[in-house]
Design a protein around this motif. Sequence first.
Motif, mmCIF file in Angstrom:
data_model
loop_
_atom_site.group_PDB
_atom_site.id
_atom_site.type_symbol
_atom_site.label_atom_id
_atom_site.label_comp_id
_atom_site.label_asym_id
_atom_site.label_seq_id
_atom_site.Cartn_x
_atom_site.Cartn_y
_atom_site.Cartn_z
ATOM 1 N N HIS A 34 0.808 -1.513 0.038
ATOM 2 C CA HIS A 34 -0.282 -0.282 0.094
ATOM 3 C C HIS A 34 0.750 1.113 0.134
ATOM 4 O O HIS A 34 0.365 2.060 -0.743
ATOM 5 N N ILE A 35 1.771 1.335 0.815
ATOM 6 C CA ILE A 35 2.642 2.233 0.910
ATOM 7 C C ILE A 35 3.918 2.896 -0.329
ATOM 8 O O ILE A 35 3.950 3.704 -1.014
ATOM 9 N N SER A 36 3.924 2.032 -0.910
ATOM 10 C CA SER A 36 4.922 1.546 -2.206
ATOM 11 C C SER A 36 3.953 1.963 -2.937
ATOM 12 O O SER A 36 4.524 2.993 -3.794
ATOM 13 N N ALA A 37 2.566 1.469 -3.226
ATOM 14 C CA ALA A 37 2.170 2.124 -4.685
ATOM 15 C C ALA A 37 1.626 3.263 -4.128
ATOM 16 O O ALA A 37 1.335 4.143 -5.074
ATOM 17 N N ASN A 38 1.137 3.780 -3.435
ATOM 18 C CA ASN A 38 0.959 5.577 -3.072
ATOM 19 C C ASN A 38 2.113 6.303 -3.146
ATOM 20 O O ASN A 38 1.274 7.053 -3.747
ATOM 21 N N GLU A 39 3.243 5.754 -3.263
ATOM 22 C CA GLU A 39 4.335 6.320 -3.612
ATOM 23 C C GLU A 39 4.832 6.555 -4.979
ATOM 24 O O GLU A 39 5.313 7.966 -5.073
ATOM 25 N N MET A 40 4.564 5.440 -5.526
ATOM 26 C CA MET A 40 4.921 5.861 -6.643
ATOM 27 C C MET A 40 3.636 6.360 -7.363
ATOM 28 O O MET A 40 4.308 7.414 -8.254
ATOM 29 N N VAL A 41 2.879 6.395 -7.124
ATOM 30 C CA VAL A 41 1.902 7.171 -7.624
ATOM 31 C C VAL A 41 1.876 9.200 -7.528
ATOM 32 O O VAL A 41 1.960 9.722 -8.218
ATOM 33 N N ILE A 275 1.574 1.191 -10.997
ATOM 34 C CA ILE A 275 1.612 0.042 -9.507
ATOM 35 C C ILE A 275 2.729 -1.268 -9.707
ATOM 36 O O ILE A 275 2.496 -2.063 -8.783
ATOM 37 N N GLU A 276 2.912 -1.467 -11.232
ATOM 38 C CA GLU A 276 3.716 -2.505 -11.585
ATOM 39 C C GLU A 276 5.355 -2.473 -10.676
ATOM 40 O O GLU A 276 5.390 -3.889 -9.905
ATOM 41 N N GLY A 277 5.757 -2.044 -10.334
ATOM 42 C CA GLY A 277 6.519 -2.484 -9.146
ATOM 43 C C GLY A 277 6.428 -2.581 -7.692
ATOM 44 O O GLY A 277 7.416 -3.398 -7.089
ATOM 45 N N SER A 278 4.664 -1.661 -7.382
ATOM 46 C CA SER A 278 5.112 -2.320 -6.743
ATOM 47 C C SER A 278 4.771 -3.992 -5.993
ATOM 48 O O SER A 278 4.716 -4.614 -5.146
ATOM 49 N N ARG A 279 4.516 -4.427 -7.084
ATOM 50 C CA ARG A 279 3.351 -5.337 -7.519
ATOM 51 C C ARG A 279 4.412 -6.402 -7.161
ATOM 52 O O ARG A 279 4.226 -7.804 -6.295
ATOM 53 N N LEU A 280 5.420 -6.425 -7.893
ATOM 54 C CA LEU A 280 6.835 -6.904 -7.901
ATOM 55 C C LEU A 280 7.053 -7.112 -6.544
ATOM 56 O O LEU A 280 8.234 -8.631 -5.986
#
Length: 573
Positions: A34-41, A275-280
């Motif tokens: 969640h945190i990494s996805a929000n930060e990437m966005v 969010i591909e990086g967050s999923r990876l």
Amino acid sequence: MNVFKKYKIKHIFFGAFSIFMTVVFLVITLVTYHISANEMVKTTTEYQQRSLQLLSADLNSRLKSIEDYSIVLARQQNFREVIRGNVEHSQQQSLTNDFSNIVYSVPALHSIEVYTWYPPLDNINYPVRYNILSMVREKEWFPNLDSVLYEWIGERKVDTIAGEQTVISYGRIINTTRGNLQAILILNLDPVILQGWLFQYSTSADLVLLDSEGIILSSTGSQEIGDDYYQDILELVRNNETNNYVEDEGDLIVASTLPTNDWVVMEITPYEDIIEGSRLMAVTLIIIGLIAFMFALIVNYLLTKRFTDPILQLVHAMKNYRLNDKKDTLPSDYKNEFGQLFKGYRDLITRSESLHNSLMEQSKRKREAEIKALQANINPHFLYNTLDQLNWSAIEHGYQDMSHMLELLGKMLRIGLSKGESIITLGDEIKYLHYYLQLQKIEKGEFFEYEIDVPEHLLIFYIPKLTFQPFVENSIIHGFRGRRKGKVQLKVRDEKEHLLIEINDNGVGFQSLTKNSSQDTGGYGITNVIERFNAYFGNHASINITNREEGGTAVLLRIPKVLDRENIEKYTD
């Protein structure tokens, strides 16, 4: 049903530890994702906004050059003579050649159209076309152009030797000295060139250029010119004043407006790509976690077996004990607590065995309580030590401003934590605000000023923590938006049994600041202060926010004088 009474210890121990590890693993994975996805966005949005601003400036400059060409062409003496209708055929042909040379020399230009009362009879010269001016009244774009004299009229279809083609047109009206319509000059922009400008910015990003009505003028994707698919999205972007981006059907859409003609360029990025990086990362964590989890289960099983086998042996011996039965089935090589238990059992001292188990249980609980107490003390101490280490690192690398900011942040945190107290002295509150304003001063430099005027004898009174900072933050973030300089003033005055606090700024005023107060930090902070005032003081305190006549916002706080934080509750209605 108490599971500790029903099931075997080894099952409880193994199951509880396994469940605990599973929960911790899932929480870490979900929170990290969640945190990494929000930060990437957030990072992607900020980068795209900065990039689109540069692209908007570049497109605006290119379009401005087309507008300048229209001025140059409209002022040509030969053109003025032709539209008056008092020239020879050779002069008309010369004007056509001049205009054609301009089109051929400017790659962005597709063609030029001239609407005049006296069009040449042999009107076949491409890329310059002449039309009778009376026809223009029938054109759907003429009313808008007539009201402003010159304007980008957007996407149009024009007839060429190769057939009907799409162009982006800019029109300019030429009137007589008496204000009568004399001619209309239209410069048509080649959409392929416009698309090339977008591709110069990025060959991978999906860029879309819209006119002021939301009609697609060009794109680097599959969108068709003339489509109005993004009209609703354009309205959402324009209404979203604080962020200038929206999420629509799984896409992140970031927009930037061209300054002169109200066109909008948008970058459309699938949310899944961001969010591909967050999923990876999440998949990697899951794989690593599963391996670690399996290893931990094996270790947990072995430890559980090691700890529970002696107990099971003792339980088995107790179940099979018979009076005067001297048979000893317990091992004698244990030198730890199990050995003591076995010795107690052998000596048939049941009371001593019960006391031993009781002491062990108490010792275990005491250790757990001590560990929890130590952990509670470690968190703030760890935070201060971490800031101190960052401060020294900044000093060693010569980042003096960063060092100063870290030092100020550490001081703010110490006052903000206040050992868990929600009521602090006015002196500490002023210190906290002073550190915050120093941080803002470091960031904004000479463009920001502040002034604090508090009599020293008033610093001993108590007020709710973080009372001033939300109002000052609201002034800095929203009040000074679009201004080169800003100033905040805070004054505290003595009024019998109350303290009067004035917070003034020279910003844009309260009405514009609170337009979207439910969506910004300042609005929540001010609401929080009002709720805390109501909780602590009831009707004995007040908050008044007004616009200043000379510009800006004035905040007046009226708080009862309190010398002891224990007596603050007496003011609550």
